[in-house]
Design a protein around this motif. Structure first.
Motif, short mmCIF file in Angstrom:
data_model
loop_
_atom_site.label_atom_id
_atom_site.label_comp_id
_atom_site.label_asym_id
_atom_site.label_seq_id
_atom_site.Cartn_x
_atom_site.Cartn_y
_atom_site.Cartn_z
N LEU A 24 0.84 -1.20 0.00
CA LEU A 24 0.00 0.00 0.00
C LEU A 24 0.88 1.25 0.00
O LEU A 24 2.06 1.21 0.34
CB LEU A 24 -0.92 0.03 1.22
CG LEU A 24 -0.31 0.36 2.60
CD1 LEU A 24 -1.42 0.70 3.58
CD2 LEU A 24 0.52 -0.78 3.15
N ASP A 25 0.29 2.37 -0.40
CA ASP A 25 0.88 3.70 -0.25
C ASP A 25 2.26 3.87 -0.89
O ASP A 25 3.11 4.60 -0.38
CB ASP A 25 1.01 4.05 1.25
CG ASP A 25 -0.33 4.18 1.94
OD1 ASP A 25 -1.34 4.38 1.24
OD2 ASP A 25 -0.36 4.06 3.18
N GLY A 26 2.50 3.23 -2.01
CA GLY A 26 3.79 3.41 -2.65
C GLY A 26 3.97 2.43 -3.80
O GLY A 26 3.13 1.56 -4.03
N ASP A 27 5.07 2.60 -4.50
CA ASP A 27 5.35 1.75 -5.66
C ASP A 27 6.86 1.50 -5.73
O ASP A 27 7.64 2.41 -6.00
CB ASP A 27 4.87 2.44 -6.93
CG ASP A 27 5.01 1.57 -8.17
OD1 ASP A 27 5.50 0.42 -8.05
OD2 ASP A 27 4.65 2.04 -9.27
N ALA A 28 7.27 0.28 -5.43
CA ALA A 28 8.67 -0.11 -5.51
C ALA A 28 8.77 -1.34 -6.40
O ALA A 28 8.19 -2.38 -6.10
CB ALA A 28 9.23 -0.42 -4.12
N GLN A 29 9.49 -1.21 -7.49
CA GLN A 29 9.60 -2.30 -8.47
C GLN A 29 11.03 -2.80 -8.55
O GLN A 29 11.95 -2.01 -8.78
CB GLN A 29 9.14 -1.82 -9.84
CG GLN A 29 7.68 -1.40 -9.89
CD GLN A 29 7.27 -0.85 -11.23
OE1 GLN A 29 8.00 -0.96 -12.22
NE2 GLN A 29 6.10 -0.23 -11.30
N ARG B 129 7.12 9.29 0.80
CA ARG B 129 6.21 9.95 1.75
C ARG B 129 5.69 8.98 2.82
O ARG B 129 5.54 9.36 3.98
CB ARG B 129 5.03 10.55 0.98
CG ARG B 129 3.98 11.21 1.87
CD ARG B 129 2.84 11.76 1.03
NE ARG B 129 1.76 12.27 1.87
CZ ARG B 129 0.58 12.67 1.42
NH1 ARG B 129 0.32 12.60 0.12
NH2 ARG B 129 -0.34 13.12 2.24
N HIS B 130 5.45 7.74 2.42
CA HIS B 130 4.79 6.80 3.33
C HIS B 130 5.70 5.71 3.89
O HIS B 130 5.34 5.04 4.86
CB HIS B 130 3.61 6.13 2.62
CG HIS B 130 2.52 7.08 2.23
ND1 HIS B 130 1.68 7.67 3.16
CD2 HIS B 130 2.15 7.57 1.02
CE1 HIS B 130 0.82 8.47 2.54
NE2 HIS B 130 1.09 8.43 1.24
N TRP B 131 6.87 5.52 3.28
CA TRP B 131 7.73 4.41 3.68
C TRP B 131 9.14 4.90 4.03
O TRP B 131 9.67 5.82 3.40
CB TRP B 131 7.86 3.38 2.55
CG TRP B 131 6.58 2.63 2.28
CD1 TRP B 131 5.52 3.04 1.53
CD2 TRP B 131 6.23 1.33 2.78
NE1 TRP B 131 4.54 2.09 1.51
CE2 TRP B 131 4.95 1.03 2.28
CE3 TRP B 131 6.89 0.40 3.59
CZ2 TRP B 131 4.30 -0.17 2.57
CZ3 TRP B 131 6.24 -0.80 3.87
CH2 TRP B 131 4.97 -1.08 3.37
N LEU B 132 9.74 4.25 5.03
CA LEU B 132 11.16 4.37 5.31
C LEU B 132 11.87 3.20 4.64
O LEU B 132 11.24 2.17 4.36
CB LEU B 132 11.41 4.31 6.82
CG LEU B 132 10.72 5.35 7.69
CD1 LEU B 132 10.85 4.98 9.17
CD2 LEU B 132 11.29 6.74 7.44
N HIS B 133 13.16 3.33 4.39
CA HIS B 133 13.92 2.19 3.89
C HIS B 133 15.28 2.16 4.57
O HIS B 133 15.75 3.17 5.12
CB HIS B 133 14.05 2.20 2.36
CG HIS B 133 14.64 3.46 1.80
ND1 HIS B 133 13.89 4.54 1.41
CD2 HIS B 133 15.93 3.82 1.52
CE1 HIS B 133 14.65 5.49 0.94
NE2 HIS B 133 15.92 5.08 1.00
#
Length: 200
Positions: A14-19, A173-177
């Protein structure tokens, strides 16, 4: 994942897009680029200020761009170096595979698994809001983790030698890494994160 395979699936629920595109360089090319970057880049230890105290990291960094962009993170500013032909080759490859364009790149050099990166987002005001960040990995395979800022849900993936990860949309905006430290990895990794700089 097979070399040069492409995945369009989103790693984030949810809340993001990581490919995770997967490997875009052969093993031989990855080794060649890694060796040349180790030798040619003017690596410097990074500086991080937390709670009023400045720390010098074991990890080394370099910052390149179309212009002498001043990029501030962790309360310290860096001035971009001009692209080298070597970095220009990698930039062109990443742009072709991602179908995006970039004007700067932050490089990180991790000598072994004891060096990592804590939880953070690449959401500094100098970067294009919701712009794609393309992360090219060279060297040893390392675990890369995401953590949702509200739910604390975590997702992780193993980033292979020569592989490309794309973080898009509202991911920052929504995720830390983070790149967790580990005692089981004894070889080096170089990470190139291609970005779009818009200035203050």
């Amino acid at each position: 994942m097979d070399l040069f395979s492409t995945s369009d699936s989103n790693l984030l629920p949810l809340d993001g897009d990581a490919q995770y595109v997967g490997r875009i360089l052969s093993t031989a090319d990855s080794v060649r680029y890694m060796t040349r970057l180790q030798e040619a880049v003017p690596w410097k230890h990074d500086q991080v200020t937390m709670f009023g105290k400045t720390h010098i990291t074991q990890r080394k960094v370099a910052w390149y761009g179309d212009e002498a962009y001043r990029y501030t993170y962790s309360q310290h500013s860096r001035e971009a170096l001009p692209w080298s032909p070597l970095l220009g080759e990698l930039k062109a490859l990443v742009e072709q595979r991602s179908q995006e364009s970039f004007n700067c790149c932050l490089l990180n050099y991790y000598h072994h698994g004891a060096e990592g990166m804590g939880w953070h987002s690449d959401d500094e005001k100098e970067l294009l809001p919701n712009g794609t960040i393309a992360s090219l990995s060279l060297g040893t395979t390392r675990k890369f983790a995401f953590k949702h800022k509200k739910t604390q849900r975590k997702v992780h993936i193993m980033l292979e030698n020569g592989s490309l990860l794309l973080m898009k949309g509202e991911t920052q905006r929504h995720w830390l890494h983070a790149l967790p430290k580990t005692k089981t990895v004894h070889r080096a990794r170089i990470n190139l994160t291609f970005r779009t700089f818009i200035g203050p």
